[in-house]
Motif scaffolding. Structure first.
Motif, PDB file in Angstrom:
ATOM      1  N   TYR A 298       0.836  -1.210   0.000  1.00 13.46           N
ATOM      2  CA  TYR A 298       0.000   0.000   0.000  1.00 13.46           C
ATOM      3  C   TYR A 298       0.873   1.263   0.000  1.00 13.46           C
ATOM      4  CZ  TYR A 298      -3.404   3.504   1.405  1.00 13.46           C
ATOM      5  OH  TYR A 298      -4.186   4.624   1.446  1.00 13.46           O
TER       6      TYR A 298
ATOM      7  N   ASN B  96       3.967   1.603  -0.943  1.00 13.66           N
ATOM      8  CA  ASN B  96       4.697   1.753  -2.212  1.00 13.66           C
ATOM      9  C   ASN B  96       3.797   2.321  -3.311  1.00 13.66           C
ATOM     10  OD1 ASN B  96       7.289   1.034  -1.429  1.00 13.66           O
ATOM     11  ND2 ASN B  96       6.844  -1.150  -1.624  1.00 13.66           N
ATOM     12  N   LYS B  97       2.554   1.840  -3.350  1.00 16.02           N
ATOM     13  CA  LYS B  97       1.618   2.324  -4.377  1.00 16.02           C
ATOM     14  C   LYS B  97       1.345   3.828  -4.173  1.00 16.02           C
ATOM     15  CE  LYS B  97      -2.696   1.283  -4.019  1.00 16.02           C
ATOM     16  NZ  LYS B  97      -3.892   1.274  -3.582  1.00 16.02           N
ATOM     17  N   GLU B  98       1.064   4.208  -2.916  1.00 18.93           N
ATOM     18  CA  GLU B  98       0.751   5.612  -2.625  1.00 18.93           C
ATOM     19  C   GLU B  98       1.988   6.506  -2.790  1.00 18.93           C
ATOM     20  OE1 GLU B  98      -2.333   6.915  -2.041  1.00 18.93           O
ATOM     21  OE2 GLU B  98      -2.965   4.878  -2.549  1.00 18.93           O
TER      22      GLU B  98
ATOM     23  N   LYS C  58       4.453   6.044  -4.814  1.00 11.69           N
ATOM     24  CA  LYS C  58       4.723   6.207  -6.254  1.00 11.69           C
ATOM     25  C   LYS C  58       3.810   7.303  -6.818  1.00 11.69           C
ATOM     26  CE  LYS C  58       5.294   3.286 -10.354  1.00 11.69           C
ATOM     27  NZ  LYS C  58       4.031   3.090 -11.048  1.00 11.69           N
ATOM     28  N   LYS C  59       2.528   7.225  -6.438  1.00  7.68           N
ATOM     29  CA  LYS C  59       1.572   8.245  -6.915  1.00  7.68           C
ATOM     30  C   LYS C  59       2.009   9.639  -6.473  1.00  7.68           C
ATOM     31  CE  LYS C  59      -2.573   6.116  -5.874  1.00  7.68           C
ATOM     32  NZ  LYS C  59      -3.883   6.212  -5.271  1.00  7.68           N
ATOM     33  N   ALA C  60       2.376   9.748  -5.192  1.00  7.38           N
ATOM     34  CA  ALA C  60       2.764  11.057  -4.651  1.00  7.38           C
ATOM     35  C   ALA C  60       4.020  11.566  -5.354  1.00  7.38           C
ATOM     36  CB  ALA C  60       2.981  10.955  -3.145  1.00  7.38           C
TER      37      ALA C  60
ATOM     38  N   GLU D  76       5.030  10.844  -8.330  1.00  9.29           N
ATOM     39  CA  GLU D  76       4.665  11.238  -9.705  1.00  9.29           C
ATOM     40  C   GLU D  76       3.986  12.616  -9.722  1.00  9.29           C
ATOM     41  OE1 GLU D  76       4.293   6.724 -11.464  1.00  9.29           O
ATOM     42  OE2 GLU D  76       2.448   7.878 -11.128  1.00  9.29           O
ATOM     43  N   ALA D  77       3.322  12.935  -8.611  1.00 13.06           N
ATOM     44  CA  ALA D  77       2.670  14.247  -8.519  1.00 13.06           C
ATOM     45  C   ALA D  77       3.666  15.321  -8.084  1.00 13.06           C
ATOM     46  CB  ALA D  77       1.506  14.163  -7.542  1.00 13.06           C
TER      47      ALA D  77
ATOM     48  N   LYS E 216       5.690  15.208  -5.408  1.00 11.97           N
ATOM     49  CA  LYS E 216       5.882  15.367  -3.956  1.00 11.97           C
ATOM     50  C   LYS E 216       7.107  14.609  -3.481  1.00 11.97           C
ATOM     51  CE  LYS E 216       1.172  16.181  -2.524  1.00 11.97           C
ATOM     52  NZ  LYS E 216      -0.013  15.540  -1.983  1.00 11.97           N
TER      53      LYS E 216
END
Ligand code: AMP
Ligand code: MG
Length: 351
Positions: A259, A261-263, A265-267, A269-270, A272
């Motif tokens: 969980y 790692n997924k979050e 990665k998203k952050a 990419e945004a 952050k």
């Protein structure tokens, strides 16, 4: 104000010479930060209202959040506590000097500036040789909350105190790193049933082992509902907080890592900067983000010891968001999770 920093050398015994000036400052109504076994304390004469009030100014602390008065031996307790119940004597025998604070009905000489206007007073007898000897030399009970700016993580190293307090207080005693790393356990012994108000290194299991029944203040178990007042007023404030948004992730280790790692990665990419709080056991599971190892699950003392330093470290590294693993709430885990939940503003997911 020019803050004098004094390096303390403890080789078996404390050198009184190094503490005399600090004791004089306390006697004269000034402020001195000093190491204890829990976290660094910001001390003032607890019986001098004007001195105690300076603590609130230096920390930026809300004035309804009372201070803990520190003593060096049992003989100093009756000057502060008007009643010393049996349960308190039993706890004192077992856990004093040490990381336990007890709340008593107060003597009238203890000023409102120390107790935030309450008719009770919180008292602790620290075991740290520097803290204990300093109080003895000062000859007065020493009101001492954690030596951080209000709301920031508590200081566990002299550098943390210097960051927050340099220029605001007379002296900082540098005793390097503290041992335990989380603030004292607080137990209210002023009522019928002893009640845990804040978890710490003296665990609920240890208190029940000594006393039998010990209740738990609901403020420990979760965020306070509107209009509900915790018995330890300090528990209502956002606390121990890093500057970044923090999310605490609960669940089985592999799912937590997946969980995060997924979050993360998203952050990332945004755009952050992501901080991750993991353990010795899980450090290999996180490929992205600024990793902070908080300690080892097989030695929870290491997690307590590093907790606030890790939060400050992530501030230093200027991360925008923090994902943290969580811990079981048994024994010392209750204090660890209490601090992490508050640092995260009770922002928690179960996966
Ligand atoms: P600190 O020393 O910064 O760790 O904060 C002291 C904690 O002790 C705060 O949470 C206070 O609300 C709590 N405290 C101090 N005095 C009392 C008291 N008389 N009754 C209940 N809680 C207290
Ligand atoms: Mg504090």
């Amino acid at each position: 104000m020019n803050t004098k920093i004094v390096k303390i050398t403890v080789c078996g015994k404390v050198n009184d010479e190094e503490l005399l000036e600090a004791a004089e400052i306390l006697k004269g109504g000034g402020l001195v930060a000093f190491p204890t076994e829990t976290v660094y304390g910001l001390g003032a004469n607890a019986l001098d209202e004007k001195a105690a009030k300076k603590i609130y100014a230096a920390k930026g602390r809300p004035s309804d959040n009372p201070l803990i008065a520190h003593i060096s031996c049992m003989d100093e307790l009756p000057a502060l506590a008007s009643e010393i119940p049996d349960a308190a004597r039993r706890l004192a025998m077992r856990f004093w000097p040490g990381p336990l604070t007890m709340v008593f009905k107060k003597q009238s000489r203890v000023p409102d500036g120390t107790t935030g206007g309450l008719d009770t007073v919180a008292v602790r007898m620290p075991s740290d040789p520097v803290a204990n000897r300093l109080i003895r030399l000062a000859g007065v009970p020493v009101a001492a909350p954690s030596a951080n700016t209000s709301g920031r993580p508590s200081p566990t190293r002299a550098e943390h105190v210097i960051e927050d307090m340099a220029g605001k207080i007379e002296m900082i005693l540098d005793g390097s790193e503290v041992g335990i790393g989380v603030e004292s356990t607080i137990v209210d012994v002023s009522g019928e049933i002893p009640t845990l108000l804040r978890p710490g290194a003296v665990t609920l299991e240890m208190l029940r082992g000594a006393l039998g029944r010990v209740d738990v203040d609901p403020a420990i178990e979760g965020p306070m509902a509107e209009g509900v007042h915790p018995k330890a007023p300090g528990m209502k404030y956002r606390h121990y907080a890093p500057r970044a948004e923090m999310l605490l992730v609960e669940g089985e280790a592999a799912r937590v890592a997946a969980y995060i790692n997924k979050e993360a990665k998203k952050a990332a990419e945004a755009g952050k900067r992501v901080g991750i709080i993991c353990t010795e056991e899980s450090r290999g599971l996180y490929p992205v983000g600024v990793l902070e190892v908080i300690g080892s699950r097989s030695h929870e003392e290491t997690v307590a010891h590093n907790l606030f330093a890790v939060l400050r470290e992530l501030d230093e590294k200027a991360v925008d968001c923090i994902f943290s693993e969580s811990f079981s709430e048994d024994r010392l885990g209750q204090a660890i999770m209490n601090r992490l939940c508050k640092a995260a503003g009770y922002h928690i997911v179960r996966v």
